[in-house]
Design an enzyme around this catalytic site. Sequence first.
Site: not given
Length: 394
Positions: A72, A201, A293, A297, A385
Site C-alpha cells: 500500500h 480511518y 493499534p 505500530k 506511518y
Amino acid sequence: MRTKVAIIGAGPAGLLLGQLLQRQGIDNVIMERRSGDYVLGRIRAGVLEQGTVDLLREAGVDQRLRQEGIVHDGFELALGHRRVRIDLAGLTGGRTVTIYGQTEVTRDLMAARAAAGATTIYEADEVALHDLDTERPRVTFEKDGEHVQLECDYVAGCDGFHGVSRRSIPEDRLKTFERVYPFGWLGMLSETPPVNEELIYSSHARGFALCSLRSRHLSRYYLQVPAGEKVEHWSDERFWTELAARLPEEVAEQLVTGPSIEKSIAPLRSFVVEPMQYGRLFLAGDAAHIVPPTGAKGLNLAASDVHTLYQLMVGIYHNGRTDLVSRYSDTCLRRIWKAERFSWWMTSNLHRFSDQEDFERRLQQAELDYATGSHAGLVTIAENYVGLPLESLT
C-alpha cells in the site's frame, strides 16, 4: 541444557530474533508457555513497515510475503464527510507499507525454525528466570512433568505484557509510564472483499471506525466501543449496521457484508517501561511497551527492538563488543517514544471521548484540519506511518 541466548516467548518477536540469530550461527532456545496452535490462532494486526519487511527478508522468511503481501502506498482519513488520502509513497520518497497478517508472519517464522532444526519448547510451564545480574543466568521450567534447567549467556524477554520476563526485574529498578483509554476496539474478521483497496480511518460523531483487510478476500473491521463492552452484545447485523453508520455514505454503499469468522474486543492503552534491560535480560516487544493499534505500530515496534537486540548479539559474539550491552535500552526507547507519540496522536484525534467538552472537540477538529491541510502536516503523518528509520546500535 545449555545455549547462548534463551528466548522467552514464541510470538513473532521471539521467533524473528531466533531466526536471525540462527542464521548467524548464534545458538538459541525458545520457550513458550502456550501451544504452537494457540500462538497461530491469535488474530493481530497486519500492517508492516518497510523496515519490518526488510528485516523479514534478512531473516530469509519473505518468500510468501513477497507473493501474497499487498503493498500500500497510501491510506485514507475519513473526517466526517471529508475524505483525505495520505499519499505515503509521494510524501516519503517512495516508502510504503505491506498488508500481511501477523498470523502469517508467525507461520513463516515457525516453518523456518522447524526447517533449521532449532529448538522451540512449547507448553513450557512454570518458567522462571534466575541470576540475571550475573554472568551465568538460568531459566527453569516444567515440561511433561519434568523440571528442566537451561543455562545461557543472555535472556531475551519476548513474552508479552503478561509474561514472566518483566516481572523478573526488581520493581525498584523499573519506571512505568501508562495511559489507559476509556474505550476499546471491537474487531470483526469476515470472508468478504474489503470495502476499499486502502485502509480507511474514520472519525465520526458516533465514534471511530477502521476499514482494514488481511487479503483481497478477507476483511478486518473495527469499531470504537466503551471500555467494558461485551462482545456477545454485538451480533453480526448490529456490527455491520453501526459500521455503515460511521462511514462516508459513498463508502457505506460499497460495503459487502457476511458472517463473521471472529469477533473480539481489545482494550486500548499506552505503556512503556524503562529501562528495557536488567543485567543480562533484555526486554523486547509487548514485554516493554504497548501502543494503541491506531498507528499500526505494535508488531513493527517489536521488530525494531529485535533489530537492535540482533545487532547487539552479533556484536558480542562476532566482534567481542560487550560494550554495546549498555546501549540497548536507550537505543530502543528513542524510537519507541516517537512511535508512542504518533499512536497517541492518532488515537486522541480520531476517537470520541465520553467526557469531551465542546472546546476539546473543536481543538481536535482544528488539529486534524491543520495536519491534513498542510504539506508539512501530511509529511509528518506519512513518515511516521511508514516507520521512522531503524537506528544502528554501533
